[in-house]
Design an enzyme around this catalytic site. Sequence first.
Site, PDB file in Angstrom:
ATOM      1  N   GLU A 200       0.845  -1.194   0.000  1.00  0.00           N
ATOM      2  CA  GLU A 200       0.000   0.000   0.000  1.00  0.00           C
ATOM      3  C   GLU A 200       0.877   1.239   0.000  1.00  0.00           C
ATOM      4  O   GLU A 200       2.001   1.197   0.520  1.00  0.00           O
ATOM      5  CB  GLU A 200      -0.773   0.052   1.338  1.00  0.00           C
ATOM      6  CG  GLU A 200      -2.209  -0.372   1.306  1.00  0.00           C
ATOM      7  CD  GLU A 200      -2.836  -0.394   2.696  1.00  0.00           C
ATOM      8  OE1 GLU A 200      -3.805  -1.129   2.849  1.00  0.00           O
ATOM      9  OE2 GLU A 200      -2.343   0.302   3.616  1.00  0.00           O
ATOM     10  N   HIS A 235       3.211   0.530  15.614  1.00  0.00           N
ATOM     11  CA  HIS A 235       1.905   0.184  15.028  1.00  0.00           C
ATOM     12  C   HIS A 235       0.968  -0.492  16.025  1.00  0.00           C
ATOM     13  O   HIS A 235      -0.012  -1.103  15.633  1.00  0.00           O
ATOM     14  CB  HIS A 235       2.075  -0.728  13.795  1.00  0.00           C
ATOM     15  CG  HIS A 235       3.029  -0.182  12.785  1.00  0.00           C
ATOM     16  ND1 HIS A 235       2.900   1.082  12.242  1.00  0.00           N
ATOM     17  CD2 HIS A 235       4.131  -0.708  12.225  1.00  0.00           C
ATOM     18  CE1 HIS A 235       3.882   1.288  11.390  1.00  0.00           C
ATOM     19  NE2 HIS A 235       4.654   0.229  11.363  1.00  0.00           N
ATOM     20  N   ARG A 292     -14.111  -8.995  15.542  1.00  0.00           N
ATOM     21  CA  ARG A 292     -14.136  -9.435  16.950  1.00  0.00           C
ATOM     22  C   ARG A 292     -14.296  -8.202  17.824  1.00  0.00           C
ATOM     23  O   ARG A 292     -14.292  -7.087  17.320  1.00  0.00           O
ATOM     24  CB  ARG A 292     -12.796 -10.101  17.293  1.00  0.00           C
ATOM     25  CG  ARG A 292     -11.653  -9.164  16.972  1.00  0.00           C
ATOM     26  CD  ARG A 292     -10.321  -9.621  17.486  1.00  0.00           C
ATOM     27  NE  ARG A 292      -9.226  -8.906  16.860  1.00  0.00           N
ATOM     28  CZ  ARG A 292      -8.787  -7.717  17.212  1.00  0.00           C
ATOM     29  NH1 ARG A 292      -9.364  -7.066  18.198  1.00  0.00           N
ATOM     30  NH2 ARG A 292      -7.784  -7.137  16.593  1.00  0.00           N
TER      31      ARG A 292
HETATM   32  P1  ADP Z   1      -2.521  -4.737  12.034  1.00  0.00           P
HETATM   33  O1  ADP Z   1      -3.696  -5.544  11.566  1.00  0.00           O
HETATM   34  O2  ADP Z   1      -1.245  -5.510  12.088  1.00  0.00           O
HETATM   35  O3  ADP Z   1      -2.816  -3.973  13.301  1.00  0.00           O
HETATM   36  P2  ADP Z   1      -3.173  -2.443  10.356  1.00  0.00           P
HETATM   37  O4  ADP Z   1      -3.384  -2.584   8.899  1.00  0.00           O
HETATM   38  O5  ADP Z   1      -4.407  -2.320  11.211  1.00  0.00           O
HETATM   39  O6  ADP Z   1      -2.275  -3.651  10.888  1.00  0.00           O
HETATM   40  O7  ADP Z   1      -2.249  -1.198  10.645  1.00  0.00           O
HETATM   41  C1  ADP Z   1      -1.734  -0.915  11.939  1.00  0.00           C
HETATM   42  C2  ADP Z   1      -1.104   0.472  11.953  1.00  0.00           C
HETATM   43  O8  ADP Z   1      -0.039   0.537  10.985  1.00  0.00           O
HETATM   44  C3  ADP Z   1      -2.047   1.607  11.560  1.00  0.00           C
HETATM   45  O9  ADP Z   1      -2.842   2.046  12.630  1.00  0.00           O
HETATM   46  C4  ADP Z   1      -1.048   2.652  11.120  1.00  0.00           C
HETATM   47  O10 ADP Z   1      -0.425   3.284  12.222  1.00  0.00           O
HETATM   48  C5  ADP Z   1       0.014   1.816  10.398  1.00  0.00           C
HETATM   49  N1  ADP Z   1      -0.312   1.731   8.957  1.00  0.00           N
HETATM   50  C6  ADP Z   1      -0.971   0.732   8.333  1.00  0.00           C
HETATM   51  N2  ADP Z   1      -1.104   0.975   7.003  1.00  0.00           N
HETATM   52  C7  ADP Z   1      -0.513   2.174   6.778  1.00  0.00           C
HETATM   53  C8  ADP Z   1      -0.320   2.995   5.625  1.00  0.00           C
HETATM   54  N3  ADP Z   1      -0.735   2.613   4.425  1.00  0.00           N
HETATM   55  N4  ADP Z   1       0.326   4.169   5.768  1.00  0.00           N
HETATM   56  C9  ADP Z   1       0.777   4.573   7.001  1.00  0.00           C
HETATM   57  N5  ADP Z   1       0.630   3.847   8.113  1.00  0.00           N
HETATM   58  C10 ADP Z   1      -0.003   2.668   8.025  1.00  0.00           C
END
Ligand code: ADP
Length: 462
Positions: A200, A235, A292
């Site tokens: 992404e 994250h 969930r």
């Molecule tokens: P997980 O399922 O491992 O928690 P997520 O897709 O929910 O992963 O993303 C967790 C965090 O990672 C987000 O809250 C954000 O801080 C960071 N993040 C995820 N995708 C992006 C992105 N495309 N650009 C910037 N930060 C991102």
Amino acid sequence: MIKKILIANRGEIALRIVRACRELGIHTLAVYSEADEQSLHVQLADEAICIGPASGSESYLRADRILSAAEIGDIDAIHPGYGFLSENAEFAEQCESCNIEFIGPRSETIKKMGDKAMARETVAKAGVPIIPGSDGPLANEIVATKVAQKIGFPVIIKAVSGGGGRGMRIAHNAVSFAKEFLSARMEAEKAFGDGSLYVEKYLESPRHIEFQILADKHGNMVHLGERDCSVQRRHQKVIEEAPSPFLDKSLRTRMGKAALKAAQAANYVNAGTIEFLVDAKGNFYFIEMNTRIQVEHAVTEEATGIDLIKEQIQISSGKRLSFSQKDISLDKHAIECRICAENPSKGFIPSPGTIDLYYAPGGHGVRVDSHVYGGYMVSPHYDSMICKLISYGRTRKIALDRMYRALSEYIIRGIDTNIDFLKAVILDPAFRQGEATTSYIEEFLARAPKDLLDKPVKESRK
Ligand code: ADP
């Protein structure tokens, strides 16, 4: 009718479920590992069965042992909590075929939305904005590099089966991309048993804003507003609040509608969360759906007055939602701090051990969701979170002042915790002004005085 529930989890969420069941007059069966024999959820449940040694892979992740306990206990339903088997479609399917109500969505929904690439595709088709990225998983690093170049650096590499902030890598150019892609694949294979990756566009310093969904089995669906979970480390969420200090009415309405569209596209039933990233201009993009209950559900409960765990159980029992969208509002402001057994001055390394002395805060507008007590042994086998401290009040300022007061009252001796770190954040003007993005903690640590984490925080609040 659900009369008895097996709780397939541990720690504070297991206790939270015991409490909801007790209020509903439902019997509870706790399952526990040898390390959790003294845990509060085991002591407070009506019945308890040991399912194996401390390691999660030998206990809380063992579907076969949990289903054997279910048979012995003659239960009607299983609440999976969060983590462990909560997003395991195979486990939900096994429950379905054993005629046990899995308190969550249908197994096919978990499968569909648990694959993050498929989830992107599903919601995009329904017209929900997604972050520019690859169409589905990428075969190898050569194909992936081409896709990344087309998207434009920086990009983020993510695991299709990912979760908990693991398996993600940021790449700033094509050279580092190939290396990061291979190491992300290895990490994802090890952590999730699935090395599939997608890419992404990496957004610089967005906000993480998610919407809580509730849907019954009769086609009624509502959202319960947003949670702002921008304060993260690696994250992983550290502080969450509802409502978000960033959203205005118009953006909240648009995001709420998009969240409902995403959940409808998944044919969703029960409690779920649609996660978005939001840029400084208010553009928002879907990142994933969690099928969930979330760790941070308590801030929505305190802001709306709705008990999400009870709603989950009622939905599973076949009841209709007792409210519609117009009945729901975020009347209060609520904030949650995740209190962890860790040492911030040593790079946040976990600090397991025995709690010698424990005194939890209380008073007006304070909620403590925790399974620990004085004499409790924090095991190195599990997540380091030992408490969710929640404060709430009529305004954000009241909730923040209350949080600082509650953190200051907390006494935990014998192990290290992040309480002083959290106090410093709650006092920080940038956080208080609602400016935190997902880069906040990194920026805060970079500008904080070197000794901040070693010394008591100066109480210089205006
Ligand atoms: P997980 O399922 O491992 O928690 P997520 O897709 O929910 O992963 O993303 C967790 C965090 O990672 C987000 O809250 C954000 O801080 C960071 N993040 C995820 N995708 C992006 C992105 N495309 N650009 C910037 N930060 C991102």
